[in-house]
Scaffold this motif. Structure first.
Motif, short mmCIF file in Angstrom:
data_model
loop_
_atom_site.label_atom_id
_atom_site.label_comp_id
_atom_site.label_asym_id
_atom_site.label_seq_id
_atom_site.Cartn_x
_atom_site.Cartn_y
_atom_site.Cartn_z
N LEU A 24 0.90 -1.06 0.00
CA LEU A 24 0.00 -0.06 -0.02
C LEU A 24 0.86 1.21 -0.10
O LEU A 24 0.66 2.19 -0.76
N ALA A 27 2.49 1.63 -3.69
CA ALA A 27 1.40 2.07 -4.43
C ALA A 27 0.75 3.47 -4.03
O ALA A 27 0.65 4.41 -5.03
N PHE A 28 0.96 4.05 -2.89
CA PHE A 28 0.54 5.39 -2.62
C PHE A 28 1.65 6.23 -2.99
O PHE A 28 1.30 7.38 -3.74
N ARG A 31 1.45 6.41 -7.03
CA ARG A 31 -0.10 7.13 -7.43
C ARG A 31 0.13 8.60 -7.34
O ARG A 31 -0.23 9.24 -8.05
N ASN A 32 1.10 8.93 -6.17
CA ASN A 32 1.13 10.53 -6.01
C ASN A 32 2.30 11.05 -6.69
O ASN A 32 2.25 12.24 -6.84
N THR A 41 -4.64 13.62 -6.45
CA THR A 41 -3.77 12.94 -5.58
C THR A 41 -4.48 12.21 -4.35
O THR A 41 -5.63 12.91 -4.30
N ILE A 42 -4.10 11.19 -3.64
CA ILE A 42 -4.55 10.74 -2.60
C ILE A 42 -4.03 11.35 -1.38
O ILE A 42 -2.97 11.51 -1.02
N LEU A 47 -5.26 7.10 3.12
CA LEU A 47 -4.31 6.12 3.30
C LEU A 47 -4.56 5.48 4.49
O LEU A 47 -4.34 4.04 4.60
N SER A 105 -10.36 5.49 -4.28
CA SER A 105 -8.84 5.22 -4.60
C SER A 105 -8.86 4.13 -5.43
O SER A 105 -7.92 3.20 -4.96
N THR A 108 -5.09 3.35 -6.63
CA THR A 108 -4.15 2.86 -5.33
C THR A 108 -4.35 1.41 -5.00
O THR A 108 -3.25 0.57 -4.75
#
Length: 281
Positions: A24, A27-28, A31-32, A41-42, A47, A105, A108
């Protein structure tokens, strides 16, 4: 030998938690930062919720008896893990979409899935090897029944420690073998004395050389072990996708035999070539 069922299961549970958390986080970050074409963005707060949701996946594995998963061949273990991981992440995607809507998300979660799938399989295989090497994997079992089949089972279990069954004694109604050792496994005496081991050993493997002869009627109920595994005289038989059935009080074992059918065999060969040839190129 001690029963390492709880400690080994806990170790695999913690390992899956670490793998999912690391997947995770990776992936975060991807992704960002590594995908500039993504317009949004997340937030860090999301998260946290995703990490809580992913932490539930090992609980699903626990309910499916993945920890420690003794007695499951590597191919079957891989199949179960892949199916459970796919279904868990699909459920997570649906739940996240219903809860977050357009702020879901999904990207993600998909990236975390792509990381967690291979990483989980590889990490579990390495962990089992390490635990087995240092003597923290497996549970002691006693082999009961036909002497020839007990010999084959003992040899097979010692060559495949990842199965988690470590034979410590053999009980067989073959007097010439009493007091001797078979593949370094002591033959302690006749079948009737196996009950003396029930307090310290929870698992008994009944080697039925003539299927149905040893376990006929209620004979197996007089063996006071917590876990009794009946093994018919068919060592080496393919058992992937096998199932048991209760046929009105009669035990039935269903074995998939698809590869014996010619066109199924050809389809499997074509799929193997379709995957192997591009990989070699």
């Amino acid at each position: 030998m001690r029963d390492h069922r709880r400690s080994a299961g806990f170790a695999l549970f913690v390992l899956d938690q670490l793998v999912l958390s690391g997947s995770l986080m990776l992936a975060f970050v991807v992704r960002n930062t590594a995908l500039p074409f993504v317009t949004s963005t997340i937030p860090s707060s999301q998260l946290y919720y995703l990490s809580v949701e992913l932490a539930l996946i090992p609980l699903v594995f626990h309910l499916l008896r993945f920890y420690p998963g003794y007695g499951v061949a590597p191919a079957e273990r891989l199949r179960r893990r892949v199916l459970a991981t796919i279904l868990s992440f699909m459920a997570l995607l649906v739940w996240d979409y219903l809860a977050a809507g357009e702020r879901s998300s999904r990207g993600t979660i998909l990236l975390a899935f792509l990381c967690a799938m291979p990483a989980g399989v590889i990490a579990e295989a390495i962990a089992i090897r390490i635990l087995a090497k240092f003597g923290h994997w497996g549970t002691p079992v006693i082999l009961v029944g036909d002497s020839n089949l007990c010999r084959q089972l003992g040899t097979m279990l010692r060559r495949q420690p990842e199965l988690g069954y470590a034979p410590v004694a053999i009980c067989t109604d073959d007097p010439p073998l009493w007091g001797r050792r078979i593949d370094d496994i002591p033959v302690v005496g006749p079948v009737r004395i196996c009950r003396l081991f029930a307090r310290k050993i929870s698992t008994c493997l009944i080697a039925d050389g003539t299927p149905g002869a040893f376990i006929s009627g209620s004979a197996y109920t007089r063996i006071p072990f917590k876990n009794i595994i009946w093994i018919p005289g068919a060592v080496g038989m393919a058992s992937l996708h096998s199932q048991t059935h209760d046929l009105g009080g009669v035990l039935g074992i269903e074995l998939k035999n698809n590869f014996r059918i010619r066109h199924h065999h050809h389809i499997k060969r074509m799929l193997d070539l379709a995957i192997a040839i591009p990989a070699l190129l």
